[in-house]
Scaffold this motif. Structure first.
Motif, PDB file in Angstrom:
ATOM      1  N   GLU A  53       0.719  -1.378  -0.129  1.00 24.90           N
ATOM      2  CA  GLU A  53      -0.042   0.150  -0.005  1.00 24.90           C
ATOM      3  C   GLU A  53       0.988   1.235   0.073  1.00 24.90           C
ATOM      4  OE1 GLU A  53      -3.001   2.231   3.220  1.00 24.90           O
ATOM      5  OE2 GLU A  53      -3.104   0.005   3.064  1.00 24.90           O
ATOM      6  N   ALA A  54       0.405   2.150  -0.708  1.00 24.92           N
ATOM      7  CA  ALA A  54       0.940   3.489  -0.682  1.00 24.92           C
ATOM      8  C   ALA A  54       0.094   4.704  -0.654  1.00 24.92           C
ATOM      9  CB  ALA A  54       1.996   3.876  -1.922  1.00 24.92           C
ATOM     10  N   SER A  55       0.571   5.766  -0.170  1.00 26.39           N
ATOM     11  CA  SER A  55      -0.132   6.852  -0.151  1.00 26.39           C
ATOM     12  C   SER A  55       0.358   8.345  -0.557  1.00 26.39           C
ATOM     13  CB  SER A  55      -1.090   7.029   1.282  1.00 26.39           C
ATOM     14  OG  SER A  55      -0.200   7.252   2.208  1.00 26.39           O
ATOM     15  N   LYS A  56      -0.348   9.002  -1.186  1.00 27.63           N
ATOM     16  CA  LYS A  56       0.215  10.229  -1.492  1.00 27.63           C
ATOM     17  C   LYS A  56      -0.599  11.519  -1.089  1.00 27.63           C
ATOM     18  CE  LYS A  56       2.147  13.530  -4.053  1.00 27.63           C
ATOM     19  NZ  LYS A  56       3.075  14.462  -2.941  1.00 27.63           N
ATOM     20  N   ILE A  57       0.100  12.055  -0.020  1.00 26.06           N
ATOM     21  CA  ILE A  57      -0.694  13.276   0.716  1.00 26.06           C
ATOM     22  C   ILE A  57      -0.969  14.393  -0.344  1.00 26.06           C
ATOM     23  CG2 ILE A  57      -0.291  14.856   2.601  1.00 26.06           C
ATOM     24  CD1 ILE A  57      -0.518  12.019   3.511  1.00 26.06           C
ATOM     25  N   ILE A  58      -2.183  15.000  -0.376  1.00 29.21           N
ATOM     26  CA  ILE A  58      -2.514  16.309  -1.295  1.00 29.21           C
ATOM     27  C   ILE A  58      -2.041  17.155  -0.596  1.00 29.21           C
ATOM     28  CG2 ILE A  58      -4.207  17.274  -2.483  1.00 29.21           C
ATOM     29  CD1 ILE A  58      -5.774  14.598  -2.554  1.00 29.21           C
ATOM     30  N   VAL A  59      -1.242  18.104  -1.279  1.00 29.37           N
ATOM     31  CA  VAL A  59      -0.843  19.311  -0.705  1.00 29.37           C
ATOM     32  C   VAL A  59      -1.620  20.293  -1.434  1.00 29.37           C
ATOM     33  CG1 VAL A  59       1.240  20.901  -0.435  1.00 29.37           C
ATOM     34  CG2 VAL A  59       1.695  18.665  -0.733  1.00 29.37           C
ATOM     35  N   VAL A  60      -2.425  21.090  -0.396  1.00 32.30           N
ATOM     36  CA  VAL A  60      -3.079  22.219  -1.012  1.00 32.30           C
ATOM     37  C   VAL A  60      -2.420  23.418  -1.051  1.00 32.30           C
ATOM     38  CG1 VAL A  60      -5.570  23.275  -0.523  1.00 32.30           C
ATOM     39  CG2 VAL A  60      -5.196  20.993   0.139  1.00 32.30           C
ATOM     40  N   ASN A  61      -2.581  24.147  -2.067  1.00 37.06           N
ATOM     41  CA  ASN A  61      -1.887  25.286  -2.130  1.00 37.06           C
ATOM     42  C   ASN A  61      -2.676  26.385  -1.073  1.00 37.06           C
ATOM     43  OD1 ASN A  61       0.051  24.708  -3.776  1.00 37.06           O
ATOM     44  ND2 ASN A  61      -1.352  25.208  -5.653  1.00 37.06           N
ATOM     45  N   ARG A  62      -1.871  27.013  -0.173  1.00 31.70           N
ATOM     46  CA  ARG A  62      -2.396  27.951   0.749  1.00 31.70           C
ATOM     47  C   ARG A  62      -1.520  29.054   1.137  1.00 31.70           C
ATOM     48  NH1 ARG A  62      -0.549  27.188   5.734  1.00 31.70           N
ATOM     49  NH2 ARG A  62       0.328  25.244   6.212  1.00 31.70           N
ATOM     50  N   VAL A  63      -2.005  30.192   1.693  1.00 32.56           N
ATOM     51  CA  VAL A  63      -1.041  31.268   2.068  1.00 32.56           C
ATOM     52  C   VAL A  63       0.017  30.416   3.163  1.00 32.56           C
ATOM     53  CG1 VAL A  63      -0.756  33.632   3.080  1.00 32.56           C
ATOM     54  CG2 VAL A  63      -2.702  32.904   1.563  1.00 32.56           C
ATOM     55  N   ILE A  64       1.084  30.847   2.938  1.00 36.86           N
ATOM     56  CA  ILE A  64       2.121  30.511   4.100  1.00 36.86           C
ATOM     57  C   ILE A  64       2.262  31.910   4.979  1.00 36.86           C
ATOM     58  CG2 ILE A  64       4.411  29.818   4.349  1.00 36.86           C
ATOM     59  CD1 ILE A  64       4.427  28.992   1.311  1.00 36.86           C
ATOM     60  N   ASN A  65       2.172  31.286   6.179  1.00 38.58           N
ATOM     61  CA  ASN A  65       1.894  32.497   7.276  1.00 38.58           C
ATOM     62  C   ASN A  65       3.338  32.558   8.115  1.00 38.58           C
ATOM     63  OD1 ASN A  65      -0.422  33.107   6.712  1.00 38.58           O
ATOM     64  ND2 ASN A  65      -1.284  31.385   7.829  1.00 38.58           N
ATOM     65  N   SER A  66       4.200  31.709   8.301  1.00 34.91           N
ATOM     66  CA  SER A  66       5.417  31.762   9.113  1.00 34.91           C
ATOM     67  C   SER A  66       6.666  31.405   8.338  1.00 34.91           C
ATOM     68  CB  SER A  66       5.386  30.946  10.034  1.00 34.91           C
ATOM     69  OG  SER A  66       5.257  29.524   9.918  1.00 34.91           O
ATOM     70  N   VAL A  67       7.570  31.842   8.966  1.00 39.44           N
ATOM     71  CA  VAL A  67       9.099  31.715   8.034  1.00 39.44           C
ATOM     72  C   VAL A  67       9.116  30.110   8.140  1.00 39.44           C
ATOM     73  CG1 VAL A  67      11.661  31.548   8.409  1.00 39.44           C
ATOM     74  CG2 VAL A  67      10.118  33.710   8.920  1.00 39.44           C
ATOM     75  N   GLU A  68       8.875  29.453   9.315  1.00 32.99           N
ATOM     76  CA  GLU A  68       8.989  27.957   9.326  1.00 32.99           C
ATOM     77  C   GLU A  68       8.293  27.191   8.274  1.00 32.99           C
ATOM     78  OE1 GLU A  68       9.788  29.704  13.144  1.00 32.99           O
ATOM     79  OE2 GLU A  68       7.958  29.820  11.830  1.00 32.99           O
ATOM     80  N   GLU A  69       6.989  27.548   7.888  1.00 27.63           N
ATOM     81  CA  GLU A  69       6.154  27.069   7.022  1.00 27.63           C
ATOM     82  C   GLU A  69       6.891  27.310   5.541  1.00 27.63           C
ATOM     83  OE1 GLU A  69       1.428  27.141   7.869  1.00 27.63           O
ATOM     84  OE2 GLU A  69       2.354  28.920   7.996  1.00 27.63           O
ATOM     85  N   ARG A  70       7.531  28.258   5.209  1.00 30.02           N
ATOM     86  CA  ARG A  70       7.965  28.778   3.939  1.00 30.02           C
ATOM     87  C   ARG A  70       9.394  27.886   3.905  1.00 30.02           C
ATOM     88  NH1 ARG A  70       7.299  32.758   0.962  1.00 30.02           N
ATOM     89  NH2 ARG A  70       6.418  33.937   2.409  1.00 30.02           N
ATOM     90  N   VAL A  71       9.962  27.711   4.879  1.00 31.19           N
ATOM     91  CA  VAL A  71      11.334  26.943   4.924  1.00 31.19           C
ATOM     92  C   VAL A  71      10.636  25.547   4.493  1.00 31.19           C
ATOM     93  CG1 VAL A  71      13.186  25.758   6.369  1.00 31.19           C
ATOM     94  CG2 VAL A  71      12.749  28.363   6.132  1.00 31.19           C
ATOM     95  N   ALA A  72       9.698  24.910   5.348  1.00 30.38           N
ATOM     96  CA  ALA A  72       9.207  23.430   5.127  1.00 30.38           C
ATOM     97  C   ALA A  72       8.932  23.282   3.566  1.00 30.38           C
ATOM     98  CB  ALA A  72       8.265  23.427   6.169  1.00 30.38           C
ATOM     99  N   ARG A  73       7.890  24.594   3.176  1.00 30.77           N
ATOM    100  CA  ARG A  73       7.320  24.487   1.816  1.00 30.77           C
ATOM    101  C   ARG A  73       8.779  24.591   0.832  1.00 30.77           C
ATOM    102  NH1 ARG A  73       2.375  25.155  -0.392  1.00 30.77           N
ATOM    103  NH2 ARG A  73       2.545  25.184  -2.581  1.00 30.77           N
ATOM    104  N   GLU A  74       9.738  25.018   0.954  1.00 32.77           N
ATOM    105  CA  GLU A  74      10.707  25.033  -0.109  1.00 32.77           C
ATOM    106  C   GLU A  74      11.558  23.848  -0.220  1.00 32.77           C
ATOM    107  OE1 GLU A  74      12.888  28.520   1.040  1.00 32.77           O
ATOM    108  OE2 GLU A  74      11.589  30.000   0.241  1.00 32.77           O
TER     109      GLU A  74
END
Length: 140
Positions: A53-74
């Motif tokens: 079994e394998a699963s692919k998480i669906i990444v939803v485009n949304r506004v990035i609010n913090s520096v940590e989220e930006r780094v994680a997204r990049e």
């Protein structure tokens, strides 16, 4: 990143595979779409040695609010996001795909980071050679 087969992944224990912890794995197999929910698509991968079994998480485009989220997204930009991947109905069942992801030994499931169709069947042959070669090098 380690090239593996489904059969090898079935033998993973707390020590990892061949005594080496697994982080990122890659495998090639025929994928069959099973189901989806609001956050993930689920597939079965059959590489000729077994089904996993394998699963692919669906990444939803949304506004990035913090520096940590930006780094994680990049750091995960290489992931296929929902808008690039198309609907699961667009997948072609029973053709070979290369999957790269993290293997979860507790649930015996792969969390897919990257997926693409195999266009040259020599890649399938080379993958199995890599699996054998890496196993032989580690167990020497």
């Amino acid at each position: 990143m380690r090239s593996v087969t489904v059969r090898q992944l079935r033998g993973v224990d707390d020590d990892g595979l061949d005594g080496v912890p697994l982080e990122m794995v890659t495998l090639i197999g025929k994928m069959t779409y099973r189901e989806s929910n609001i956050s993930a698509w689920c597939f079965d991968i059959n590489d000729g040695t077994g089904v996993l079994e394998a699963s692919k998480i669906i990444v939803v485009n949304r506004v990035i609010n913090s520096v940590e989220e930006r780094v994680a997204r990049e750091s995960i930009e290489h992931l296929i996001v929902a808008r690039d991947c198309g609907p699961p109905g667009g997948w072609v069942d029973d053709i070979y795909y290369r999957v790269v992801g993290v293997f979860n030994s507790k649930s015996t499931c792969i969390d897919i980071d990257h997926i693409r169709p195999v266009t040259n069947m020599n890649e399938l042959t080379m993958h199995f050679i890599e699996c054998v070669h890496q196993h032989a090098q580690i167990t020497k």
